[in-house]
Design a protein around this motif. Sequence first.
Motif, short mmCIF file in Angstrom:
data_model
loop_
_atom_site.label_atom_id
_atom_site.label_comp_id
_atom_site.label_asym_id
_atom_site.label_seq_id
_atom_site.Cartn_x
_atom_site.Cartn_y
_atom_site.Cartn_z
N ALA A 1 -53.86 28.38 76.94
CA ALA A 1 -55.07 27.88 76.60
C ALA A 1 -55.26 27.83 74.97
CB ALA A 1 -56.29 28.44 77.43
N ARG B 1 -55.75 24.35 72.74
CA ARG B 1 -56.84 24.01 71.68
C ARG B 1 -56.73 23.96 70.61
NH1 ARG B 1 -59.04 28.62 75.06
NH2 ARG B 1 -59.35 29.53 73.02
N GLY C 1 -64.13 31.39 75.57
CA GLY C 1 -63.26 30.12 75.69
C GLY C 1 -64.23 28.91 76.38
N ALA D 1 -65.84 25.45 74.67
CA ALA D 1 -65.57 24.28 75.43
C ALA D 1 -66.58 23.47 75.59
CB ALA D 1 -64.47 24.48 76.35
N ARG E 1 -59.72 18.30 77.71
CA ARG E 1 -59.89 19.52 77.13
C ARG E 1 -60.95 20.51 77.77
NH1 ARG E 1 -57.25 20.36 72.54
NH2 ARG E 1 -55.90 18.63 71.60
N ALA F 1 -60.06 24.14 79.63
CA ALA F 1 -60.61 25.26 79.18
C ALA F 1 -61.28 25.82 80.22
CB ALA F 1 -61.54 24.93 78.09
#
Length: 214
Positions: A28, A32, A89, A93, A187, A191
């Motif tokens: 991940a 990113r 995270g 996101a 995305r 995430a």
Amino acid sequence: MTAALVAGLLAGYGIAVPVGAVGTYLVALTARTSLRIGACAALGVATADGLYALIAVIGGSALTHAVEPIVHPLRWVAGAVLVVLAVRGAATAITHYRTPRTSSRAEGTPLRPARAFLGLWGVTMMNPLTVIYFAALVLGSQASAVPDRLERAVFVLAAFSASASWQLLLAGGGALLGRLLTGSRGRLGTALASSAVMTALALRMLFAHGHWGK
């Protein structure tokens, strides 16, 4: 020499291949950020595995007994850190998804390679079961003959190389995933999914009594 090389490779892949919360976070993180950041983080994980292999080769059975009393406290610390990373995270996101125009401003201080390396190294080092794993393999291999210094060095380097190759493969998968899911929704979904998996794996690690994969 060949036996030590093969044993080190098998040990390194044996500890690295089971993908757990750390592996999920590595994928991940690369998705990113960038392959450069992911590669540095991957090398942090592999360095921790290599250090634990070295410690096991030097310490042997005495180290195993010394580590046993702190296995559970460190497992809780590692699990808590992984849960925090998962929540952070997901929150990041969601923030970027809701405010896409200001996301570039929020990304003004990108994650540095050194920080990625140290972060994943630290999380991996908090897994004392890794040194027990390596110690058991080392003690088992010494049942027939005691390896010399060169064989021990080959074992440690082979274990590090195996772990590094697998972690870099995960980072490469994360980079490919990041290219495929370039949209904001993609995305966000990636995430959130990785955060959910990380949380589940971290909770499983906290309440499990055996080895937990990275």
